[in-house]
Design a protein around this motif. Structure first.
Motif, PDB file in Angstrom:
ATOM      1  N   GLY A   1       0.849  -1.198   0.000  1.00  0.00           N
ATOM      2  CA  GLY A   1       0.000   0.000   0.000  1.00  0.00           C
ATOM      3  C   GLY A   1       0.875   1.235   0.000  1.00  0.00           C
TER       4      GLY A   1
ATOM      5  N   THR B   1       9.111  -8.612   5.832  1.00  0.00           N
ATOM      6  CA  THR B   1       9.366  -9.282   4.551  1.00  0.00           C
ATOM      7  C   THR B   1      10.407  -8.533   3.727  1.00  0.00           C
ATOM      8  OG1 THR B   1       7.659  -8.092   3.325  1.00  0.00           O
ATOM      9  CG2 THR B   1       7.002 -10.175   4.383  1.00  0.00           C
TER      10      THR B   1
ATOM     11  N   GLY C   1      -0.486  -6.764   1.333  1.00  0.00           N
ATOM     12  CA  GLY C   1      -1.511  -6.783   0.292  1.00  0.00           C
ATOM     13  C   GLY C   1      -1.760  -8.206  -0.175  1.00  0.00           C
TER      14      GLY C   1
ATOM     15  N   THR D   1       1.334 -10.536  -0.477  1.00  0.00           N
ATOM     16  CA  THR D   1       1.857 -11.101   0.778  1.00  0.00           C
ATOM     17  C   THR D   1       0.977 -12.261   1.237  1.00  0.00           C
ATOM     18  OG1 THR D   1       2.687  -8.912   1.362  1.00  0.00           O
ATOM     19  CG2 THR D   1       2.503 -10.499   3.158  1.00  0.00           C
TER      20      THR D   1
ATOM     21  N   SER E   1      -4.693  -3.158  -2.802  1.00  0.00           N
ATOM     22  CA  SER E   1      -6.005  -3.808  -2.765  1.00  0.00           C
ATOM     23  C   SER E   1      -5.869  -4.973  -1.790  1.00  0.00           C
ATOM     24  CB  SER E   1      -6.385  -4.316  -4.150  1.00  0.00           C
ATOM     25  OG  SER E   1      -5.430  -5.252  -4.599  1.00  0.00           O
TER      26      SER E   1
END
Ligand SMILES: Nc1ncnc2c1ncn2[C@@H]1O[C@H](COP(=O)(O)OP(=O)(O)OP(=O)(O)O)[C@@H](O)[C@H]1O
Length: 289
Positions: free
Chosen positions: A13, A40, A64, A67, A92
């Motif tokens: 995001g 990550t 997101g 992931t 999203s």
């Protein structure tokens, strides 16, 4: 005490999770959970070892759809047999949106270990939690660079789509399910698990993540005016399954072939080229719910 590995993507995001890390740890810790954060990277080379060493009771994926997709595949590949929770912090967050996970009560349910088993889709060795697709939406999604995606957020796909509208191409698709076979000239197809796709909240009206089937949506070749009407209805959350420009089916297996070279998109990541064999793996993943 429940031990949870919190796998968070720091750039998802608008890199929002960095600001929420303390709040999320508080929410879980105050409910009696031990939280072990994992930040990550694009590779996550040591994530499997990290999780094995931590031996958690669950994994919370904060990021997101990309992931979430990675953690789903890790749990399945490594046969971890532990539940996954989702905190949607991406551009999203289709799956988290579908399950309405963005609430404070969700943390109560994680802490109390409330879970449900959900279906997954599978293409080759890759599992997907939300969608396998190919066609014009696929190429749009991959062409939108991250900056543009962040700036326009959910509208990016749509805005970019408008720009490239005259270049939209139709493909000759052959679809085979356990019930039927048909050909169609189409702009795109999606095989979905949940009904939220590319931020369209009601793209597949009958979709359930526990029904043991996946839902196929084909956008048939049509004129620009009709395409705009369908897109507008999608944006408004209307049911498009009965429209003449759309084919909607439910089945447990879809084999999709295309006369031209066409690359698929699996949960927002670049997938294999067609032909695809897409299978439902019923009620196979435990989700905190
Ligand atoms: N530390 C990091 N630095 C740069 N990129 C990262 C890092 N960690 C993960 N990534 C990349 O983030 C991408 C996944 O992002 P994710 O899908 O979670 O969020 P998003 O793109 O904002 O949201 P969405 O996919 O829902 O639109 C992967 O391509 C992964 O390689």
């Amino acid at each position: 005490m429940k031990k949870l590995v919190l796998v968070y993507n720091p750039v998802s995001g608008k890199a929002v999770f960095k600001k929420r890390l303390d709040e999320i740890i508080y929410k879980l810790q105050s409910r009696g959970c031990m939280v072990i954060p994992y930040r990550t990277t694009p590779e996550n080379a040591d994530l499997v070892d990290f999780i094995r060493l931590a031996a958690p009771d669950g994994i919370i994926a904060a990021g997101g759809d990309g992931t979430v997709h990675e953690i789903v595949n890790l749990i399945m590949r490594e046969k971890l047999n532990i539940p996954m929770g989702i905190i949607g912090t991406g551009t999203s967050n289709d799956f988290a949106t579908f399950l309405h996970l963005d609430t404070d009560e969700y943390f109560d349910r994680i802490a109390s270990g409330q879970t449900m088993k959900i279906d997954l889709g599978k293409v080759g060795d890759t599992y997907f939690i939300n969608v396998a697709s190919a066609g014009m939406v696929t190429s749009i999604a991959h062409e939108v660079d991250t900056r543009l995606k962040n700036a326009f957020g959910k509208m990016a796909y749509y805005v970019h789509g408008l720009k490239t509208l005259p270049q939209f191409r139709a493909f000759d698709l052959t679809v085979r399910t356990e019930k039927e076979e048909f050909n169609e000239k189409a702009f795109l197809f999606l095989v979905v698990n949940s009904s939220v796709v590319a931020s369209f909240k009601n793209a597949a009206v009958q979709a359930s993540v526990q029904d043991g089937v996946l839902d196929l949506i084909i956008m048939k070749q049509c004129n620009v005016a009709d395409l705009m009407i369908v897109t507008t209805e999608l944006l408004a959350g209307k049911d498009i399954s009965q429209r003449k420009e759309v084919i909607y089916r439910q089945a447990s297996t879809f084999e999709v072939e295309c006369s031209e070279e066409l690359t698929s998109d699996i949960d927002g990541e670049v997938g294999p080229k067609l032909p695809l064999k897409i299978e439902t793996v019923p009620q196979v993943l435990d989700i905190f719910y």
